[in-house]
Design a protein around this motif. Structure first.
Motif, mmCIF file in Angstrom:
data_model
loop_
_atom_site.group_PDB
_atom_site.id
_atom_site.type_symbol
_atom_site.label_atom_id
_atom_site.label_comp_id
_atom_site.label_asym_id
_atom_site.label_seq_id
_atom_site.Cartn_x
_atom_site.Cartn_y
_atom_site.Cartn_z
ATOM 1 N N ASP A 23 -7.522 1.491 -8.391
ATOM 2 C CA ASP A 23 -8.516 0.715 -7.425
ATOM 3 C C ASP A 23 -7.741 -0.267 -6.682
ATOM 4 O OD1 ASP A 23 -10.433 2.325 -8.303
ATOM 5 O OD2 ASP A 23 -11.205 1.214 -9.819
ATOM 6 N N LYS A 25 -4.563 -1.591 -4.012
ATOM 7 C CA LYS A 25 -3.532 -1.717 -3.513
ATOM 8 C C LYS A 25 -2.838 -2.838 -2.648
ATOM 9 C CE LYS A 25 -0.463 0.984 -1.111
ATOM 10 N NZ LYS A 25 0.691 1.465 -1.445
ATOM 11 N N VAL A 108 -9.245 2.467 -1.591
ATOM 12 C CA VAL A 108 -9.512 1.568 -2.731
ATOM 13 C C VAL A 108 -10.509 0.584 -2.636
ATOM 14 C CG1 VAL A 108 -6.895 2.001 -3.340
ATOM 15 C CG2 VAL A 108 -7.546 0.054 -1.864
#
Length: 168
Positions: A23, A25, A108
């Protein structure tokens, strides 16, 4: 999520750990605040609005993108980046829009950025991104000194290095 800390304090390791989460980046070092804010300037939004229409700021954004952002992005995202630039009013607006586009591109929940020098710009980060999470890493100064001495970019100025570490 913003990660800051003295160089060689573990910021890259933390970035890699967070990036492993599905979840999250994490971007490479954008050096955004370091590049655009005069050190110690306390009102980033006012400063950007005042300077956003001046040619040197526009050129500065172009140079910044060429040096820090484009080499680290894939070609598909660079197309999105050009749209973000065209829809941005000033540099702060661009940076906010860039974060949204980056988050949407990678699908994400959370995005982050790691630049050790952002430790000096915590006030600015809080103003531009209120409510963001900021992680500042602290490492024993002896470990930083030992690690820095082994890097190829160390300029052999021991007094400057020790002074900087003591200022942490």
């Amino acid at each position: 999520i913003f990660i800051g800390g003295y160089p060689r304090s573990g910021t890259t390791l933390l970035r890699a750990i967070l990036n492993a989460h599905p979840d999250i980046k994490m971007m490479h070092e954008t050096k955004f605040f370091w590049h655009f804010f005069p050190k110690g300037f306390r009102n980033p939004i006012k400063w950007f609005l005042f300077n956003s229409n001046k040619n040197y700021k526009i050129l500065s954004l172009d140079n910044y993108l060429e040096k820090y952002m484009i080499p680290k992005l894939d070609s598909n995202f660079i197309k999105i980046l050009k749209i973000v630039i065209s829809r941005s009013f000033n540099n702060i607006d661009f940076y906010r829009n860039f974060f949204v586009a980056y988050k949407n591109y990678f699908h994400v929940k959370y995005i982050g950025e790691k630049t050790p020098a952002h430790m000096a710009y915590l006030h600015h980060i809080n103003k531009v991104f209120p409510g963001s999470k900021i992680i500042v890493l602290y490492r024993d100064p002896r470990g930083i000194l030992n690690s820095t001495l082994k890097t190829p970019w160390f300029d052999n100025d021991y007094n400057k290095l020790i002074f900087n570490i003591l200022q942490m």
